[in-house]
Write a protein that holds these residues in place. Structure first.
Motif, PDB file in Angstrom:
ATOM      1  N   ALA A  19      -1.757  -4.855  -4.857  1.00 57.12           N
ATOM      2  CA  ALA A  19      -1.454  -3.148  -4.519  1.00 57.12           C
ATOM      3  C   ALA A  19      -2.771  -2.681  -4.208  1.00 57.12           C
ATOM      4  O   ALA A  19      -3.805  -3.018  -4.740  1.00 57.12           O
ATOM      5  CB  ALA A  19      -0.789  -2.488  -5.713  1.00 57.12           C
ATOM      6  N   SER A  20      -2.633  -1.678  -3.403  1.00 55.18           N
ATOM      7  CA  SER A  20      -3.798  -0.820  -3.067  1.00 55.18           C
ATOM      8  C   SER A  20      -4.135   0.131  -4.101  1.00 55.18           C
ATOM      9  O   SER A  20      -2.996   0.496  -4.740  1.00 55.18           O
ATOM     10  CB  SER A  20      -3.685  -0.184  -1.548  1.00 55.18           C
ATOM     11  OG  SER A  20      -2.847   0.936  -1.823  1.00 55.18           O
ATOM     12  N   ARG A  21      -5.161   0.873  -4.138  1.00 50.95           N
ATOM     13  CA  ARG A  21      -5.323   1.941  -5.162  1.00 50.95           C
ATOM     14  C   ARG A  21      -4.278   2.981  -4.905  1.00 50.95           C
ATOM     15  O   ARG A  21      -4.056   3.604  -5.934  1.00 50.95           O
ATOM     16  CB  ARG A  21      -6.848   2.436  -5.134  1.00 50.95           C
ATOM     17  CG  ARG A  21      -7.014   3.419  -6.258  1.00 50.95           C
ATOM     18  CD  ARG A  21      -8.709   3.494  -6.524  1.00 50.95           C
ATOM     19  NE  ARG A  21      -8.940   4.896  -7.119  1.00 50.95           N
ATOM     20  CZ  ARG A  21     -10.229   5.106  -7.311  1.00 50.95           C
ATOM     21  NH1 ARG A  21     -11.195   4.084  -7.291  1.00 50.95           N
ATOM     22  NH2 ARG A  21     -10.417   6.285  -7.708  1.00 50.95           N
TER      23      ARG A  21
ATOM     24  N   VAL B 103      -0.742  -1.191   4.290  1.00 47.81           N
ATOM     25  CA  VAL B 103      -2.211  -0.979   3.674  1.00 47.81           C
ATOM     26  C   VAL B 103      -3.227  -0.715   4.912  1.00 47.81           C
ATOM     27  O   VAL B 103      -2.929  -1.392   5.732  1.00 47.81           O
ATOM     28  CB  VAL B 103      -2.628  -2.095   2.769  1.00 47.81           C
ATOM     29  CG1 VAL B 103      -4.257  -1.994   2.491  1.00 47.81           C
ATOM     30  CG2 VAL B 103      -1.982  -2.595   1.693  1.00 47.81           C
ATOM     31  N   SER B 104      -4.003   0.374   4.695  1.00 48.99           N
ATOM     32  CA  SER B 104      -4.601   0.785   6.095  1.00 48.99           C
ATOM     33  C   SER B 104      -5.955   0.004   6.089  1.00 48.99           C
ATOM     34  O   SER B 104      -6.607  -0.447   7.189  1.00 48.99           O
ATOM     35  CB  SER B 104      -4.950   2.261   6.097  1.00 48.99           C
ATOM     36  OG  SER B 104      -5.815   2.391   4.908  1.00 48.99           O
ATOM     37  N   GLY B 105      -6.510  -0.570   5.083  1.00 52.03           N
ATOM     38  CA  GLY B 105      -7.628  -1.232   5.073  1.00 52.03           C
ATOM     39  C   GLY B 105      -9.001  -0.296   5.024  1.00 52.03           C
ATOM     40  O   GLY B 105      -9.852  -0.778   5.748  1.00 52.03           O
TER      41      GLY B 105
ATOM     42  N   GLY C 229       0.849  -1.266   0.113  1.00 54.48           N
ATOM     43  CA  GLY C 229      -0.114   0.007   0.055  1.00 54.48           C
ATOM     44  C   GLY C 229       0.723   1.365   0.040  1.00 54.48           C
ATOM     45  O   GLY C 229       2.291   0.976  -0.195  1.00 54.48           O
ATOM     46  N   ARG C 230       0.335   2.283   0.350  1.00 57.90           N
ATOM     47  CA  ARG C 230       0.976   3.451   0.265  1.00 57.90           C
ATOM     48  C   ARG C 230       2.051   3.679   1.313  1.00 57.90           C
ATOM     49  O   ARG C 230       3.150   4.420   1.114  1.00 57.90           O
ATOM     50  CB  ARG C 230       0.082   4.611   0.741  1.00 57.90           C
ATOM     51  CG  ARG C 230       0.557   6.023   0.185  1.00 57.90           C
ATOM     52  CD  ARG C 230      -0.357   7.366   0.956  1.00 57.90           C
ATOM     53  NE  ARG C 230      -1.542   6.994   1.194  1.00 57.90           N
ATOM     54  CZ  ARG C 230      -2.454   7.743   0.255  1.00 57.90           C
ATOM     55  NH1 ARG C 230      -2.309   8.323  -0.785  1.00 57.90           N
ATOM     56  NH2 ARG C 230      -3.774   7.614   0.468  1.00 57.90           N
ATOM     57  N   GLY C 231       2.020   2.920   2.251  1.00 57.74           N
ATOM     58  CA  GLY C 231       3.039   2.526   3.312  1.00 57.74           C
ATOM     59  C   GLY C 231       4.583   2.003   2.702  1.00 57.74           C
ATOM     60  O   GLY C 231       5.540   2.186   3.255  1.00 57.74           O
TER      61      GLY C 231
ATOM     62  N   ILE D 194     -12.423   0.422   3.304  1.00 62.20           N
ATOM     63  CA  ILE D 194     -13.601  -0.380   3.081  1.00 62.20           C
ATOM     64  C   ILE D 194     -13.366  -0.772   1.590  1.00 62.20           C
ATOM     65  O   ILE D 194     -13.800  -2.159   1.189  1.00 62.20           O
ATOM     66  CB  ILE D 194     -15.196   0.086   3.105  1.00 62.20           C
ATOM     67  CG1 ILE D 194     -16.231  -0.844   2.974  1.00 62.20           C
ATOM     68  CG2 ILE D 194     -15.400   1.414   2.509  1.00 62.20           C
ATOM     69  CD1 ILE D 194     -16.070  -1.876   3.812  1.00 62.20           C
ATOM     70  N   GLN D 195     -13.058   0.147   0.387  1.00 64.84           N
ATOM     71  CA  GLN D 195     -12.779  -0.269  -0.906  1.00 64.84           C
ATOM     72  C   GLN D 195     -11.872  -1.145  -1.095  1.00 64.84           C
ATOM     73  O   GLN D 195     -11.836  -1.981  -1.943  1.00 64.84           O
ATOM     74  CB  GLN D 195     -12.711   0.852  -1.443  1.00 64.84           C
ATOM     75  CG  GLN D 195     -13.913   2.083  -1.594  1.00 64.84           C
ATOM     76  CD  GLN D 195     -13.630   2.905  -0.380  1.00 64.84           C
ATOM     77  OE1 GLN D 195     -12.648   2.978   0.276  1.00 64.84           O
ATOM     78  NE2 GLN D 195     -14.722   4.006  -0.509  1.00 64.84           N
ATOM     79  N   HIS D 196     -10.750  -1.439  -0.375  1.00 63.76           N
ATOM     80  CA  HIS D 196      -9.721  -2.353  -0.188  1.00 63.76           C
ATOM     81  C   HIS D 196     -10.361  -3.785   0.188  1.00 63.76           C
ATOM     82  O   HIS D 196     -10.171  -4.595  -0.455  1.00 63.76           O
ATOM     83  CB  HIS D 196      -8.569  -1.982   0.549  1.00 63.76           C
ATOM     84  CG  HIS D 196      -7.448  -2.763   0.048  1.00 63.76           C
ATOM     85  ND1 HIS D 196      -6.566  -2.899  -1.270  1.00 63.76           N
ATOM     86  CD2 HIS D 196      -6.882  -3.943   0.859  1.00 63.76           C
ATOM     87  CE1 HIS D 196      -5.678  -3.773  -1.169  1.00 63.76           C
ATOM     88  NE2 HIS D 196      -6.051  -4.632   0.019  1.00 63.76           N
TER      89      HIS D 196
ATOM     90  N   GLN E 239     -12.430  -2.575  -4.740  1.00 66.58           N
ATOM     91  CA  GLN E 239     -13.674  -2.310  -5.366  1.00 66.58           C
ATOM     92  C   GLN E 239     -13.488  -2.049  -6.784  1.00 66.58           C
ATOM     93  O   GLN E 239     -14.227  -2.681  -7.608  1.00 66.58           O
ATOM     94  CB  GLN E 239     -14.410  -1.322  -4.665  1.00 66.58           C
ATOM     95  CG  GLN E 239     -15.770  -1.004  -4.861  1.00 66.58           C
ATOM     96  CD  GLN E 239     -16.256   0.195  -4.491  1.00 66.58           C
ATOM     97  OE1 GLN E 239     -16.071   0.691  -3.264  1.00 66.58           O
ATOM     98  NE2 GLN E 239     -16.985   1.131  -4.916  1.00 66.58           N
ATOM     99  N   THR E 240     -12.488  -1.060  -7.248  1.00 66.08           N
ATOM    100  CA  THR E 240     -12.365  -0.703  -8.486  1.00 66.08           C
ATOM    101  C   THR E 240     -11.073  -1.709  -8.946  1.00 66.08           C
ATOM    102  O   THR E 240     -10.546  -1.333 -10.285  1.00 66.08           O
ATOM    103  CB  THR E 240     -12.154   0.612  -8.723  1.00 66.08           C
ATOM    104  OG1 THR E 240     -11.335   0.914  -7.729  1.00 66.08           O
ATOM    105  CG2 THR E 240     -13.320   1.435  -8.696  1.00 66.08           C
ATOM    106  N   GLY E 241     -10.584  -2.757  -8.356  1.00 63.96           N
ATOM    107  CA  GLY E 241      -9.578  -3.474  -8.896  1.00 63.96           C
ATOM    108  C   GLY E 241     -10.232  -4.977  -8.969  1.00 63.96           C
ATOM    109  O   GLY E 241     -11.174  -5.197  -9.272  1.00 63.96           O
TER     110      GLY E 241
END
Ligand SMILES: Cc1cc2nc3c(=O)[nH]c(=O)nc-3n(C[C@H](O)[C@H](O)[C@H](O)COP(=O)(O)OP(=O)(O)OC[C@H]3O[C@@H](n4cnc5c(N)ncnc54)[C@H](O)[C@@H]3O)c2cc1C
Length: 341
Positions: free
Chosen positions: A255-257, A288-290, A230-232, A292-294, A273-275
């Protein structure tokens, strides 16, 4: 002809699954949906509801037996050379005619690019509703209506949608939402052979070439182990470390968005959600924070490990093992252990 069922009269029956058959192969989502259709069919108030698999394509007739092994009671085949290449208008015309003829109560397909292209056309032709990208399907007690669950408003709420007065009740479902049933090789059933009418072959679209792209070795949907950054991970270099861990575990990289939008890794890796919706045996979320969309895309994973320096991050509550720490210290240690062992 509009297919209405305002009194829920019982004219419409059976749960249909539109098989995804391309390049001589059946897409995995078809088996997952047949398993889901069996559960829906068992719950329907009308006792004689059957699971019907509809398969179109050149060579489709050869696949019927396999669908019986995955809960189908009936297989309708449309095996015609005009279906050799995919043309959504031809497919939609044939399917809508068959829907009008046999009157299924429910019709579901994978939310694949084909499913997403065909199903809205069919819904328009038979004048019914369609719920796209469902993450859950159930039957409402008492009414026998299909409860179609999907995230709405950017994933902030989970909506349950019903189609009370029109038939069939139609949904697309992403791969990985349901588990494919264990095949029963003794399963058998009825095969109905249908054809493509000459009028249905007339289309304004001409397909010049069809090619089946490879996923560059990453098949997130099929991976048993996914290591997601994720962003981390803070940049493309961080993803080299994620890839090294994934490789040591013979897994795939997710990967996260946030990471994809930052341009650190390509969209084909995005989970959520979009992946992609994924269901690996082990999911390792790093930095990754987690949100809802992830979570929508990975919460059905078998065993979830989260590495995050924030113990309060939502992913840490979902995880089976939550490692509180700096991923730049934790991951190299894991890689070292894996390589030494
Ligand atoms: C309509 C819509 C659709 C969306 N679809 C998706 C989707 O498909 N997939 C998706 O992922 N998101 C999606 N999102 C975005 C989603 O809301 C989040 O913004 C995104 O998931 C956040 O990504 P992240 O967890 O990587 O980043 P952040 O939320 O910024 O989290 C980064 C985490 O890294 C941790 N961290 C930082 N440094 C370290 C370190 N050194 N060691 C350990 N941990 C560290 C932090 O504590 C933090 O928890 C969508 C949003 C919308 C509105």
């Amino acid at each position: 002809m509009i297919l209405r069922d305002s009194e829920n009269s019982g004219t419409f029956k059976d749960v249909w699954v539109l098989a995804e058959f391309a390049g001589g192969k059946v897409h995995k989502v078809t088996y997952e949906l047949l398993g889901a259709a069996k559960k829906l069919s068992d719950k329907l108030l009308r006792k004689k509801s059957r699971v019907v698999c509809l398969v179109l394509g050149e060579g489709a007739g050869t696949k019927a037996e396999k669908f019986f092994h995955y809960c189908a009671d009936v297989v309708i085949t449309v095996d015609d050379s005009s279906l050799k290449t995919f043309n959504d208008t031809v497919y939609a015309s044939v399917i809508s005619r068959l829907v009008k003829k046999y009157k299924p109560e429910i019709l579901i397909s994978g939310a694949t690019s084909r499913g997403r292209s065909i199903m809205p056309r069919v819904a328009v032709l038979v004048e019914t509703g369609l719920t796209a990208d469902c993450t859950g399907l159930n039957i409402e007690e008492g009414t026998g209506l299909l409860l179609q669950t999907r995230p709405a408003y950017g994933g902030n709420i989970i909506a349950t949608i019903k189609c009370e007065h029109h038939r069939p009740q139609m949904s697309t479902v992403r791969q990985g939402v349901f588990k494919a049933p264990v095949p029963d090789n003794s399963g058998t059933g009825e095969v109905i052979e249908e054809i493509v009418l000459e009028a249905e072959k007339k289309t304004r679209i001409s397909v010049i070439e069809e090619s089946f792209g490879e996923d560059k070795g990453i098949n997130l949907s099929d991976a048993d182990i996914i290591v997601t950054g994720g962003r981390g991970v803070k940049g493309p270099k961080g993803f080299d470390m994620i890839a090294e861990l994934a490789q040591a575990l013979k897994g795939a990289v997710g990967a996260s968005r946030a990471a994809v939008d930052s341009g650190w890794i390509s969209y084909t890796h995005q989970v959520g959600q979009t992946g992609r919706t994924v269901q690996p045996k082990i999911y390792i979320a790093c930095g990754v924070s987690g949100q809802i969309q992830h979570l929508t895309g990975m919460q059905s994973s078998g065993f979830i490990i989260a590495i995050n320096k924030d113990a309060e991050a939502p992913i840490m509550k979902l995880a089976d093992v939550a490692v509180v720490g700096d991923l730049f210290e934790v991951i190299p240690e894991i890689i070292k252990l894996l390589k030494s062992g």
